[in-house]
Design an enzyme around this catalytic site. Structure first.
Site, PDB file in Angstrom:
ATOM      1  N   LYS A  34       0.845  -1.211   0.000  1.00  0.00           N
ATOM      2  CA  LYS A  34       0.000   0.000   0.000  1.00  0.00           C
ATOM      3  C   LYS A  34       0.877   1.257   0.000  1.00  0.00           C
ATOM      4  CE  LYS A  34      -0.390  -0.267   5.022  1.00  0.00           C
ATOM      5  NZ  LYS A  34      -1.230  -0.704   6.144  1.00  0.00           N
ATOM      6  N   TYR A 252      16.333  29.952   6.106  1.00  0.00           N
ATOM      7  CA  TYR A 252      15.240  30.755   6.661  1.00  0.00           C
ATOM      8  C   TYR A 252      15.371  30.866   8.177  1.00  0.00           C
ATOM      9  CZ  TYR A 252      12.732  30.194   2.242  1.00  0.00           C
ATOM     10  OH  TYR A 252      12.356  30.224   0.936  1.00  0.00           O
TER      11      TYR A 252
HETATM   12  C1  LIG Z   1      -0.502  -1.763   6.770  1.00  0.00           C
HETATM   13  C2  LIG Z   1      -1.090  -2.984   7.289  1.00  0.00           C
HETATM   14  C3  LIG Z   1      -0.282  -4.089   7.587  1.00  0.00           C
HETATM   15  C4  LIG Z   1       1.234  -4.035   7.544  1.00  0.00           C
HETATM   16  O1  LIG Z   1       1.697  -3.418   8.721  1.00  0.00           O
HETATM   17  P1  LIG Z   1       3.252  -3.262   9.037  1.00  0.00           P
HETATM   18  O2  LIG Z   1       3.299  -2.729  10.421  1.00  0.00           O
HETATM   19  O3  LIG Z   1       3.775  -2.256   8.052  1.00  0.00           O
HETATM   20  O4  LIG Z   1       3.881  -4.584   8.867  1.00  0.00           O
HETATM   21  C5  LIG Z   1      -0.909  -5.255   7.988  1.00  0.00           C
HETATM   22  N1  LIG Z   1      -2.257  -5.330   8.101  1.00  0.00           N
HETATM   23  C6  LIG Z   1      -3.059  -4.280   7.830  1.00  0.00           C
HETATM   24  C7  LIG Z   1      -4.526  -4.442   7.972  1.00  0.00           C
HETATM   25  C8  LIG Z   1      -2.512  -3.081   7.424  1.00  0.00           C
HETATM   26  O5  LIG Z   1      -3.309  -2.043   7.179  1.00  0.00           O
END
Ligand SMILES: *Cc1c(COP(=O)(O)O)cnc(C)c1O
Length: 358
Positions: A34, A252
């Site tokens: 994702k 800045y």
């Molecule tokens: C993002 C996500 C994961 C992965 O989590 P990590 O901490 O990055 O390993 C797993 N399950 C769900 C439902 C998620 O949204």
């Protein structure tokens, strides 16, 4: 010559981290891609992982479509499920696996049951995090209801842990207990662990892990022994150099005065590229030598102190994070999470690492 600012992606490290974590958990594992693979480039990562990964997971439909368009064939799970019936039809058409976390989604499936085939559904149970999921005590009723729909070919269960990175807390144990009790006897595949859950061994022996951040080389669990290789190196170059007298300002803000006569390098990377403004004074490597950022981080550039460094001039290589300066250290300095830092990287060239190694 274009702007020399890069995210160098070590795809071998990505694949080896995935395999290591998958083996540690046992069973199968979703490679979580994702948010453009946590800022690493989802298509590039998926292509490299495809031979090893059991399946991929993304947040929503568009992210999955991008992978399919790039010819990724392995199953892709939509972890937020679908948002409307149009999305449901598209998800079915492309063979995506979908999470059902609320009744509205279940009703959508019932509504277009006659036009669908082979749907693979993950029922998400709420066991304590209070974000997404159906009430765990009703797991068997939901399964029964879905089982009545002929177009569904497979039903599995998942839940998500709220504080898996915390050794001390027994909250994960409570969540796992609820989940196991709710699904016992239902004869379905189960998924519980994110990266921290895998590393902290909360509930190994589930059928599927969902591995995100650790696959990118960031260990979410402090004081654990597993060794992971950072996947992203954020690199740029010094493109101009100047001498600054003691008491003059840098960048800045008139408060950013140097406390000695200094030599500074201006680096072609700023907060619009994803290096956080709050990383003022954070460590960086310049031609392999340790130094710090100086003054405020600008939108397109930042300054580094090169007063004490040897052989540094225009064209010097600057590593903002990577193997030498871990993104977790930058995150800590900036009071941010490494997840957030990685996801924010943009406006730079994404290159496979081996082309640049050596
Ligand atoms: C993002 C996500 C994961 C992965 O989590 P990590 O901490 O990055 O390993 C797993 N399950 C769900 C439902 C998620 O949204």
């Amino acid at each position: 010559m274009s702007r020399p600012s890069y995210a160098l992606i070590d795809l071998d490290a990505l694949a080896s981290n995935y395999k290591k974590l998958r083996a540690l958990h046992g069973g199968k594992a979703f490679a979580v891609l994702k948010a453009n693979a946590y800022g690493h480039g989802a298509v590039m990562c998926a292509t490299r992982l495809e031979p090893d990964a059991d399946a991929f997971a993304v947040a929503f439909l568009e992210e999955a479509l991008k992978l399919r368009e790039a010819n990724i064939q392995k199953p892709i799970l939509l972890m937020e499920g679908v948002f409307d019936i149009k999305e449901l039809r598209k998800a079915v058409k492309h063979g995506f696996w979908i999470v059902v976390h609320q009744l509205k989604q279940l009703e959508m499936i019932e509504q277009c049951a006659s036009e669908m085939r082979g749907l693979n559904v993950w029922l998400k149970l709420e066991t304590g995090m209070n974000r997404l999921g159906l009430n765990y005590t009703l797991a068997s009723e939901y399964k029964e209801r879905l089982s009545a729909i002929k177009s569904i070919s497979k039903i599995s269960f998942m839940t998500h842990l709220a504080c898996a990175e915390d050794h001390e807390s027994d909250f994960s144990i409570k969540q796992v207990e609820r989940f196991v009790n709710a699904t016992s006897g239902l004869d379905c595949e189960l998924s519980v662990c994110n990266s921290a859950g895998v590393i902290n061994a909360v509930g190994r022996n589930f059928d599927w892990a969902r591995i995100g951040i650790a696959m990118y080389g960031v260990n979410p669990v402090r004081e654990s022994l597993i060794s992971l290789t950072p996947v992203m190196t954020l690199r740029s170059e010094i493109f101009t150099v100047r001498e600054v007298k003691k008491g003059e300002v840098v960048g800045y803000g008139c408060a950013n005065k140097v406390d000695r006569d200094s030599r500074i390098g201006i680096v072609a990377l700023g907060y619009a590229d994803g290096y956080p403004r709050s990383a003022m004074g954070c460590k960086v490597l310049v031609n392999g030598q340790l130094t710090k950022t100086l003054g405020a981080i600008s939108m397109d550039m930042l300054a580094v102190d090169i007063t004490d460094l040897k052989n540094v001039d225009i064209g010097a290589q600057v590593e903002l994070w990577g193997g030498g300066t871990h993104v977790s250290e930058v995150a800590q300095h900036a009071s941010m999470s490494p997840y957030e830092l990685l996801c924010n990287v943009k406006r730079v060239d994404f290159l496979e690492f081996p082309r640049w190694r050596g």
